[in-house]
Design a protein around this motif. Structure first.
Motif, PDB file in Angstrom:
ATOM      1  N   LEU A   1      11.239  -7.058  11.158  1.00 53.62           N
ATOM      2  CA  LEU A   1      11.159  -5.657  12.062  1.00 53.62           C
ATOM      3  C   LEU A   1       9.908  -5.166  11.856  1.00 53.62           C
ATOM      4  O   LEU A   1       9.090  -4.512  12.790  1.00 53.62           O
ATOM      5  N   LEU A   2       9.468  -4.793  10.486  1.00 56.58           N
ATOM      6  CA  LEU A   2       8.274  -4.485  10.359  1.00 56.58           C
ATOM      7  C   LEU A   2       7.081  -5.017  10.959  1.00 56.58           C
ATOM      8  O   LEU A   2       6.060  -4.477  11.287  1.00 56.58           O
TER       9      LEU A   2
ATOM     10  N   LEU B   1       2.447  -5.409  14.820  1.00 54.51           N
ATOM     11  CA  LEU B   1       1.816  -6.178  15.743  1.00 54.51           C
ATOM     12  C   LEU B   1       1.722  -5.214  16.883  1.00 54.51           C
ATOM     13  O   LEU B   1       0.710  -5.233  17.623  1.00 54.51           O
ATOM     14  N   GLN B   2       3.126  -4.620  17.511  1.00 54.81           N
ATOM     15  CA  GLN B   2       3.038  -4.007  18.603  1.00 54.81           C
ATOM     16  C   GLN B   2       2.083  -2.624  18.561  1.00 54.81           C
ATOM     17  O   GLN B   2       1.489  -2.324  19.464  1.00 54.81           O
ATOM     18  N   THR B   3       2.013  -2.015  17.405  1.00 53.64           N
ATOM     19  CA  THR B   3       0.871  -0.961  17.081  1.00 53.64           C
ATOM     20  C   THR B   3      -0.372  -1.373  17.432  1.00 53.64           C
ATOM     21  O   THR B   3      -1.160  -0.789  18.044  1.00 53.64           O
TER      22      THR B   3
ATOM     23  N   GLY C   1       7.052   3.341  21.390  1.00 54.68           N
ATOM     24  CA  GLY C   1       6.997   2.167  20.792  1.00 54.68           C
ATOM     25  C   GLY C   1       6.221   2.010  19.499  1.00 54.68           C
ATOM     26  O   GLY C   1       5.407   2.989  18.849  1.00 54.68           O
ATOM     27  N   GLY C   2       6.007   1.144  18.724  1.00 56.50           N
ATOM     28  CA  GLY C   2       5.288   0.587  17.308  1.00 56.50           C
ATOM     29  C   GLY C   2       5.829   1.236  16.318  1.00 56.50           C
ATOM     30  O   GLY C   2       7.035   1.507  16.078  1.00 56.50           O
ATOM     31  N   LEU C   3       5.029   1.333  15.220  1.00 54.45           N
ATOM     32  CA  LEU C   3       5.415   1.874  13.879  1.00 54.45           C
ATOM     33  C   LEU C   3       5.900   3.175  13.929  1.00 54.45           C
ATOM     34  O   LEU C   3       6.689   3.494  13.281  1.00 54.45           O
ATOM     35  N   GLY C   4       5.458   4.041  14.861  1.00 55.47           N
ATOM     36  CA  GLY C   4       5.749   5.517  14.673  1.00 55.47           C
ATOM     37  C   GLY C   4       7.390   5.571  15.369  1.00 55.47           C
ATOM     38  O   GLY C   4       8.098   6.563  14.634  1.00 55.47           O
ATOM     39  N   GLN C   5       7.605   4.822  16.271  1.00 57.30           N
ATOM     40  CA  GLN C   5       8.990   4.892  16.717  1.00 57.30           C
ATOM     41  C   GLN C   5       9.827   4.446  15.391  1.00 57.30           C
ATOM     42  O   GLN C   5      11.176   5.127  15.494  1.00 57.30           O
ATOM     43  N   GLN C   6       9.569   3.377  15.103  1.00 61.60           N
ATOM     44  CA  GLN C   6      10.591   2.836  13.544  1.00 61.60           C
ATOM     45  C   GLN C   6      10.559   3.811  12.297  1.00 61.60           C
ATOM     46  O   GLN C   6      11.406   4.093  11.740  1.00 61.60           O
ATOM     47  N   ILE C   7       9.221   4.562  12.413  1.00 61.84           N
ATOM     48  CA  ILE C   7       9.258   5.558  11.220  1.00 61.84           C
ATOM     49  C   ILE C   7      10.039   6.694  11.563  1.00 61.84           C
ATOM     50  O   ILE C   7      10.952   7.468  10.785  1.00 61.84           O
TER      51      ILE C   7
ATOM     52  N   ALA D   1      13.085   4.455   1.790  1.00 57.32           N
ATOM     53  CA  ALA D   1      12.426   3.130   1.285  1.00 57.32           C
ATOM     54  C   ALA D   1      11.645   2.429   2.507  1.00 57.32           C
ATOM     55  O   ALA D   1      10.873   2.042   2.551  1.00 57.32           O
ATOM     56  N   GLU D   2      12.484   2.484   3.820  1.00 53.60           N
ATOM     57  CA  GLU D   2      12.010   1.997   4.944  1.00 53.60           C
ATOM     58  C   GLU D   2      10.463   2.841   5.363  1.00 53.60           C
ATOM     59  O   GLU D   2       9.691   2.348   5.738  1.00 53.60           O
TER      60      GLU D   2
END
Length: 274
Positions: free
Chosen positions: A67-68, A73-75, A230-236, A246-247
């Motif tokens: 997922l990371l 890659l999307q970021t 989207g991207g890392l920001g949305q996952q953070i 941890a994530e």
């Protein structure tokens, strides 16, 4: 030696400037409602300590790493696509906005007046594009096109077109103007004067600034992820809401690596073009 005055003659002005700086800064601190004591409040320190402790060890299970990788890659794709669209507008706008490439520098007649009529609208367009932060554009585009990377790409494209166009125009004006003047006085067009009289002296600085702006676009795409782009920001954002420290730690380390790679790329390109 005893008769030499060792006092600093600039001590008085420096002290006065320091006092004035504090007096001007204090109202801003009050308006910002800055209260650093909240950082040492027992409830705050306990909450921050618990969350920071959950950062170690960083998450590294296979499902999360997959997922990371996708989010990273999307970021990168958001930042790169946004920068590419921004360049399509910034380059021609900077040529119009730059006084160094204006016919008014060599012709005070009809061509000079035409150059001024084109230059001011181009400058106003660049001001308009960069006056609104990309996070605001992202909020607007999320409402218009829905959640996802498209909103982030469009937000970066609009804001960074204004930033790139302004700085490119200033770089064009800061290089040695003698080759450009000789070409334009000999009857060369703007594009010929640009490619042979301006670009060789500006290419290193243009490249360095463009890579720096791409690095900023990567950071901006992470921030815009918090509003659904989207991207890392949305996952953070999702991991922080679930208190998955941890994530969050793994994603922050990934983001640090991206910035370091962008910095090394900038140095490499500057050495190649120096």
């Amino acid at each position: 030696m005893l008769g030499i005055d060792t006092r600093d003659p600039a001590a008085g002005p420096r002290l006065l400037i320091g006092v004035l700086a504090v007096l001007l800064l204090w109202p801003g601190i009050r308006l910002a409602e800055l209260d650093l004591s909240v950082l040492v409040h027992p409830d705050s320190t306990q909450s921050m300590g618990t969350f920071v402790q959950s950062f170690w060890p960083p998450a590294r299970d296979s499902d999360f790493l997959s997922l990371l990788l996708k989010a990273t890659l999307q970021t990168l794709a958001i930042a790169t696509a946004g920068m590419s669209l921004a360049l399509l507008l910034a380059v021609p706008a900077s040529l119009l906005a730059s006084r160094a490439l204006s016919f008014s520098m060599v012709d005070r007649g009809r061509l000079g007046a035409l150059g001024q009529c084109l230059r001011w609208p181009a400058r106003m367009l660049l001001i308009l594009l960069r006056s609104v932060p990309e996070i605001v554009w992202a909020l607007l585009f999320v409402r218009a096109v829905g959640l996802g990377p498209t909103a982030g790409v469009l937000a970066i494209a609009i804001t960074y077109a204004g930033m790139l166009g302004k700085v490119y125009a200033e770089i064009f004006e800061s290089v040695d103007q003698r080759p450009r003047q000789a070409l334009m006085q000999a009857g060369a067009g703007r594009l010929a004067a640009f490619f042979y009289g301006v670009l060789p002296g500006a290419i290193a600085e243009l490249t360095s600034y463009t890579v720096y702006r791409w690095e900023c676009a990567v950071r901006a795409s992470v921030v815009m992820g918090f509003v659904g782009a989207g991207g890392l920001g949305q996952q953070i954002d999702l991991s922080m809401r679930m208190f998955a420290g941890a994530e969050v730690a793994s994603m922050l380390l990934t983001f640090l690596v991206l910035v370091l790679l962008a910095d090394q790329l900038s140095r490499l390109l500057r050495k190649r073009l120096a």
